[in-house]
Design a protein around this motif. Structure first.
Motif, PDB file in Angstrom:
ATOM      1  N   THR A 199       0.824  -1.219   0.000  1.00 42.33           N
ATOM      2  CA  THR A 199       0.000   0.000   0.000  1.00 42.33           C
ATOM      3  C   THR A 199       0.851   1.260   0.000  1.00 42.33           C
ATOM      4  O   THR A 199       0.340   2.350  -0.263  1.00 42.33           O
TER       5      THR A 199
ATOM      6  N   ARG B  20      -3.045   8.983   0.306  1.00 41.59           N
ATOM      7  CA  ARG B  20      -3.264   9.024  -1.143  1.00 41.59           C
ATOM      8  C   ARG B  20      -2.495  10.154  -1.829  1.00 41.59           C
ATOM      9  O   ARG B  20      -2.548  10.271  -3.049  1.00 41.59           O
TER      10      ARG B  20
ATOM     11  N   ALA C 149      -6.031  -0.868  -2.806  1.00 41.72           N
ATOM     12  CA  ALA C 149      -6.935  -0.203  -3.749  1.00 41.72           C
ATOM     13  C   ALA C 149      -7.434   1.115  -3.172  1.00 41.72           C
ATOM     14  O   ALA C 149      -7.492   2.132  -3.881  1.00 41.72           O
ATOM     15  N   GLU C 150      -7.796   1.127  -1.889  1.00 43.07           N
ATOM     16  CA  GLU C 150      -8.269   2.353  -1.247  1.00 43.07           C
ATOM     17  C   GLU C 150      -7.223   3.460  -1.343  1.00 43.07           C
ATOM     18  O   GLU C 150      -7.545   4.624  -1.581  1.00 43.07           O
ATOM     19  N   LYS C 151      -5.963   3.096  -1.133  1.00 44.64           N
ATOM     20  CA  LYS C 151      -4.902   4.101  -1.063  1.00 44.64           C
ATOM     21  C   LYS C 151      -4.363   4.509  -2.428  1.00 44.64           C
ATOM     22  O   LYS C 151      -3.953   5.665  -2.615  1.00 44.64           O
ATOM     23  N   ASN C 152      -4.335   3.585  -3.385  1.00 41.47           N
ATOM     24  CA  ASN C 152      -3.549   3.819  -4.595  1.00 41.47           C
ATOM     25  C   ASN C 152      -4.352   3.976  -5.875  1.00 41.47           C
ATOM     26  O   ASN C 152      -3.865   4.615  -6.811  1.00 41.47           O
ATOM     27  N   LEU C 153      -5.535   3.395  -5.968  1.00 40.58           N
ATOM     28  CA  LEU C 153      -6.298   3.518  -7.204  1.00 40.58           C
ATOM     29  C   LEU C 153      -6.914   4.901  -7.331  1.00 40.58           C
ATOM     30  O   LEU C 153      -7.262   5.520  -6.312  1.00 40.58           O
TER      31      LEU C 153
ATOM     32  N   GLY D 222     -10.049   5.000  -5.516  1.00 37.07           N
ATOM     33  CA  GLY D 222      -9.980   4.196  -4.310  1.00 37.07           C
ATOM     34  C   GLY D 222     -10.772   4.752  -3.142  1.00 37.07           C
ATOM     35  O   GLY D 222     -11.316   3.993  -2.338  1.00 37.07           O
ATOM     36  N   ARG D 223     -10.845   6.071  -3.044  1.00 36.34           N
ATOM     37  CA  ARG D 223     -11.571   6.678  -1.927  1.00 36.34           C
ATOM     38  C   ARG D 223     -13.042   6.288  -1.943  1.00 36.34           C
ATOM     39  O   ARG D 223     -13.687   6.192  -0.898  1.00 36.34           O
TER      40      ARG D 223
ATOM     41  N   LEU E 250     -14.225   3.466  -2.570  1.00 36.71           N
ATOM     42  CA  LEU E 250     -14.426   2.096  -2.119  1.00 36.71           C
ATOM     43  C   LEU E 250     -14.743   2.014  -0.627  1.00 36.71           C
ATOM     44  O   LEU E 250     -15.255   0.987  -0.156  1.00 36.71           O
TER      45      LEU E 250
END
Length: 273
Positions: free
Chosen positions: A94, A183, A244-248, A251-252, A254
């Motif tokens: 992450t 993020r 995914a939450e941090k990097n996509l 992501g937020r 999700l």
């Protein structure tokens, strides 16, 4: 806000990107894969049950009693090793954007490898402290379940409360504030890296980022005490969700669906309980 020297982000860009691609990324990936491999090998070994706190009995307890002071240091050391491997396997992926930015900012320094190591050491030190608190609370809870019959009869509700708490936390202001810091790694590094006392600053930057990471993910990490620390499948799922939450890019968005899913799981578990 301090800005990096132009020489760190510009100039000989092609050569630095080649070194970045050939050295930093493979080393980072190898470290993560090594942690997963060791956990996988541990889970297949005759000592797999010792990844879970439920396994701190039987032969291991007997071995602890035969060693000088082993009644406390051996299980503590094994628990610390399991937690460290889990943090490297689950949390390090992450933080790739953070390490990526920091590696580029320090690309012009001869000690950049050491600084990257200190960044990781600071990050893991904070997660290690959280792990000690979490493990201590878990041990106290297990002791309570073992000694209080009324609590043992309602042990399933501990899992319900953990799931419900993790789900509710997904909607909290603290979650989103810490997630935003995780993020935006470039802004985070630029706000905390000034170049003076570089070794201390690298460690402190990692520790500071680790605090925000804990603020973002602590409730999800506690789910490992519900599903079992040795359950590699759930570890992969949680690691993928947090990454995914941090990097996509999206992501937020999700966080809320994940929160509803955890609350629904808590309701289902409560119905079974």
């Amino acid at each position: 806000m301090p800005m990096p020297d132009a020489s760190l982000l510009g100039g000989s860009h092609g050569a630095r990107w080649t070194r970045h691609r050939r050295v930093f990324l493979p080393v980072w990936l190898a470290l993560v894969l090594l942690a997963w491999t060791l956990l996988w090998a541990w889970s297949l070994s005759p000592h797999a049950r010792y990844l879970d706190h439920g396994g701190w009995t039987g032969p291991l307890a007997d071995l602890c009693r035969t060693l000088p002071g082993g009644g406390w240091w051996l299980p503590t050391a094994l628990a610390a090793l399991a937690w460290l491997l889990m943090c490297i396997a689950m949390m390090l992926p992450t933080t790739l954007p953070l390490f990526d930015v920091f590696e580029r900012v320090t690309a012009g320094r001869a000690d950049r490898g050491l600084l990257l190591g200190l960044l990781g050491a600071g990050y893991l030190a904070v997660w290690g402290g959280f792990g000690l608190l979490a493990h201590g609370a878990h041990e106290a809870l297990l002791a309570g379940v073992a000694r209080l019959p009324w609590l043992a009869d309602r042990a399933a509700w501990i899992g319900v409360a953990t799931l419900a708490g993790a789900g509710a936390f997904q909607f909290s202001a603290l979650k989103y504030r810490c997630l935003e810091q995780c993020r935006t790694p470039l802004s985070f590094v630029m706000a905390h890296w000034r170049g003076g006392s570089p070794r201390w600053q690298a460690w402190a930057l990692g520790a500071h980022h680790g605090l925000f990471c804990i603020g973002c993910c602590w409730a999800l990490m506690l789910l490992m005490f519900v599903v079992g620390m040795g359950h590699l499948g759930w570890m992969l799922v949680l690691a993928a969700v947090m990454a995914a939450e941090k990097n996509l890019p999206g992501g937020r968005r999700l966080s809320a669906p994940l929160g509803w899913a955890l609350l629904a799981a808590a309701v289902l578990l409560a119905m079974r309980a």
